[in-house]
Write a protein that holds these residues in place. Structure first.
Motif, short mmCIF file in Angstrom:
data_model
loop_
_atom_site.label_atom_id
_atom_site.label_comp_id
_atom_site.label_asym_id
_atom_site.label_seq_id
_atom_site.Cartn_x
_atom_site.Cartn_y
_atom_site.Cartn_z
N TRP A 259 0.84 -1.22 0.00
CA TRP A 259 0.00 0.00 0.00
C TRP A 259 0.87 1.26 0.00
N LYS A 260 2.09 1.13 0.55
CA LYS A 260 2.96 2.32 0.61
C LYS A 260 3.34 2.82 -0.78
N ASN A 261 3.29 1.91 -1.76
CA ASN A 261 3.59 2.30 -3.14
C ASN A 261 2.34 2.75 -3.90
N HIS A 262 1.19 2.66 -3.24
CA HIS A 262 -0.05 2.85 -3.98
C HIS A 262 -0.89 4.01 -3.46
N LEU A 263 -0.94 4.15 -2.14
CA LEU A 263 -1.76 5.22 -1.56
C LEU A 263 -0.93 6.49 -1.37
N THR A 264 -1.56 7.64 -1.59
CA THR A 264 -0.88 8.89 -1.25
C THR A 264 -0.89 9.03 0.27
N ALA A 265 -0.08 9.93 0.79
CA ALA A 265 -0.03 10.14 2.25
C ALA A 265 -1.41 10.55 2.76
N ALA A 266 -2.09 11.40 2.01
CA ALA A 266 -3.42 11.86 2.44
C ALA A 266 -4.42 10.70 2.43
N GLU A 267 -4.34 9.86 1.42
CA GLU A 267 -5.26 8.72 1.34
C GLU A 267 -5.01 7.74 2.49
N ALA A 268 -3.73 7.50 2.78
CA ALA A 268 -3.38 6.58 3.87
C ALA A 268 -3.89 7.12 5.21
N GLU A 269 -3.77 8.41 5.38
CA GLU A 269 -4.23 9.05 6.62
C GLU A 269 -5.76 8.94 6.76
N TYR A 270 -6.44 9.20 5.66
CA TYR A 270 -7.89 9.09 5.65
C TYR A 270 -8.32 7.66 5.97
N PHE A 271 -7.61 6.72 5.35
CA PHE A 271 -7.88 5.29 5.55
C PHE A 271 -7.70 4.94 7.03
N ASP A 272 -6.57 5.37 7.60
CA ASP A 272 -6.26 5.04 9.00
C ASP A 272 -7.31 5.60 9.96
N GLU A 273 -7.77 6.80 9.68
CA GLU A 273 -8.77 7.42 10.53
C GLU A 273 -10.09 6.64 10.45
N PHE A 274 -10.44 6.25 9.24
CA PHE A 274 -11.65 5.46 9.01
C PHE A 274 -11.52 4.12 9.75
N TYR A 275 -10.36 3.51 9.63
CA TYR A 275 -10.07 2.22 10.27
C TYR A 275 -10.22 2.34 11.79
N ARG A 276 -9.63 3.40 12.34
CA ARG A 276 -9.67 3.59 13.80
C ARG A 276 -11.12 3.64 14.30
N LYS A 277 -11.93 4.39 13.60
CA LYS A 277 -13.33 4.52 14.03
C LYS A 277 -14.07 3.19 13.93
N GLN A 278 -13.84 2.50 12.83
CA GLN A 278 -14.56 1.24 12.59
C GLN A 278 -14.11 0.13 13.52
N MET A 279 -12.83 0.13 13.89
CA MET A 279 -12.27 -1.04 14.58
C MET A 279 -12.04 -0.78 16.07
N GLN A 280 -12.49 0.37 16.58
CA GLN A 280 -12.11 0.72 17.96
C GLN A 280 -12.56 -0.30 19.01
N ASP A 281 -13.67 -1.01 18.74
CA ASP A 281 -14.15 -1.97 19.75
C ASP A 281 -13.64 -3.39 19.52
N VAL A 282 -12.82 -3.57 18.52
CA VAL A 282 -12.36 -4.93 18.20
C VAL A 282 -11.18 -5.29 19.09
N LYS A 283 -11.29 -6.42 19.77
CA LYS A 283 -10.24 -6.80 20.73
C LYS A 283 -9.08 -7.55 20.07
N TYR A 284 -9.31 -8.11 18.92
CA TYR A 284 -8.29 -8.95 18.26
C TYR A 284 -7.02 -8.14 17.97
N THR A 285 -5.86 -8.77 18.17
CA THR A 285 -4.61 -8.07 17.86
C THR A 285 -4.15 -8.45 16.46
N PHE A 286 -4.17 -7.48 15.57
CA PHE A 286 -3.76 -7.74 14.19
C PHE A 286 -2.26 -7.53 14.05
N VAL A 287 -1.63 -8.36 13.22
CA VAL A 287 -0.19 -8.26 13.03
C VAL A 287 0.20 -6.90 12.44
N TRP A 288 -0.70 -6.34 11.62
CA TRP A 288 -0.33 -5.08 10.93
C TRP A 288 -0.48 -3.85 11.81
#
Ligand code: A3P
Length: 289
Positions: A259-288
């Motif tokens: 993804w580092k070769n594909h997403l712009t910095a702004a897109e990655a940031e937007y993605f991460d923010e979206f991810y944080r909101k969606q996954m905040q209650d998930v207890k599973y520990t993801f490797v990534w």
């Protein structure tokens, strides 16, 4: 194909976009009424998370490393998708343990599945890499709408409008399955980090004891550069009008973090923010994470 209207290509089933050409009312009814056996094994993935990789590994585990099946039978017949029109014949006649694939979300699974509880291996992958792989894949196939712009596809992906719906709902749904004893959870990244350990864990889950020599043999066949050569698994048997591998191959890069070769910095940031909101209650520990 950028020139076809989306509604001509897609249908919505249980709130999720599917491909009209492959997911017909008949095939979906067949899956809904499918008679599972307790010995069945289901590979479950959100698209682009390592499905075909699993379609190589699991049959090799069950054959204790004998490569005949993976060398002679295309992945889509070897471990067929239950929801697809192409495979609705003769699955009842297959000997146990039968192995199937599905991209369905947990809440799309049938009452028969919930009752019989066949073994499931659920594979997850960093969604930014899933998105990256999905973008390339959409461009090479004739049965998906090619993204016009990356931003447009990003929103479609995050909003759950891509085929098989929201990655977030997919992962959260399977992670909160009511009964989990029959489910093994693993990630693409764990397989990249240590394929031998991953194969060992899967073999244990499938009650197939393998000695270290067999594990090594299976691992060697399934590493990216070797598996890429298997024409029964690299989709080279698929007509190029359906899947054009000239620009980008199906077994494309096979790494974590592209993804580092594909997403712009702004897109990655937007993605991460979206991810944080969606996954905040998930207890599973993801490797990534
Ligand atoms: P990339 O496009 O990032 O290379 P699926 O089978 O679910 O559609 O997933 C396809 C992705 O899995 C592709 O990712 C493909 O290269 C990767 N893949 C397939 N076989 C692999 C292997 N043996 N090792 C690593 N990655 C593999």
């Amino acid at each position: 194909v950028a020139d076809m209207a989306e509604e001509d290509l897609y249908i919505v089933y249980k709130g999720v976009h599917l491909i009209k050409q492959t997911h017909t009312p008949e095939s979906l009814k067949y899956y809904d009424e499918f008679s599972f056996r307790p010995e069945d094994i289901l590979i479950v993935t959100y698209p682009k998370s390592g499905t075909v990789w699993m379609q190589e590994i699991v049959p090799l585990i069950l054959s204790q490393g004998d490569p005949v099946v993976v060398d002679t039978v295309p992945n889509w017949s070897r471990v067929p998708w239950l929801e697809s029109r192409a495979f609705i014949h003769n699955l009842d006649q297959r000997p146990s343990p039968r192995v199937f694939t599905t991209h369905f979300q947990y809440n799309m699974m049938s009452t028969g599945f919930l009752k019989v509880k066949p073994r499931v291996i659920y594979v997850m992958r960093n969604p930014k890499d899933v998105f990256t792989s999905y973008s390339h894949f959409s461009r090479m196939t004739s049965y998906l709408v090619s993204p016009v712009t990356q931003t447009e596809f990003l929103h479609k992906f995050l909003d759950g409008k891509a085929i098989f719906g929201s990655w977030f709902n997919h992962v959260k749904g399977w992670l909160s399955a009511a009964e989990q004893q029959h489910i093994m959870y693993i990630s693409y990244e764990e397989m990249i980090l240590d394929l031998e350990a991953s194969v060992t864990r899967m073999a244990q889950f499938l009650d197939t004891p393998l000695d270290s020599e067999m594990i090594r043999k299976i691992t060697d066949r399934c590493v990216f550069k070797n598996m890429k050569k298997n024409k029964m698994s690299n989709y080279s048997l698929m007509p190029s009008k359906m899947m054009d591998q000239n620009g980008s191959e199906f077994l494309r890069k096979g790494i974590a973090g592209d993804w580092k070769n594909h997403l712009t910095a702004a897109e990655a940031e937007y993605f991460d923010e979206f991810y944080r909101k969606q996954m905040q209650d998930v207890k599973y520990t993801f490797v990534w994470d």
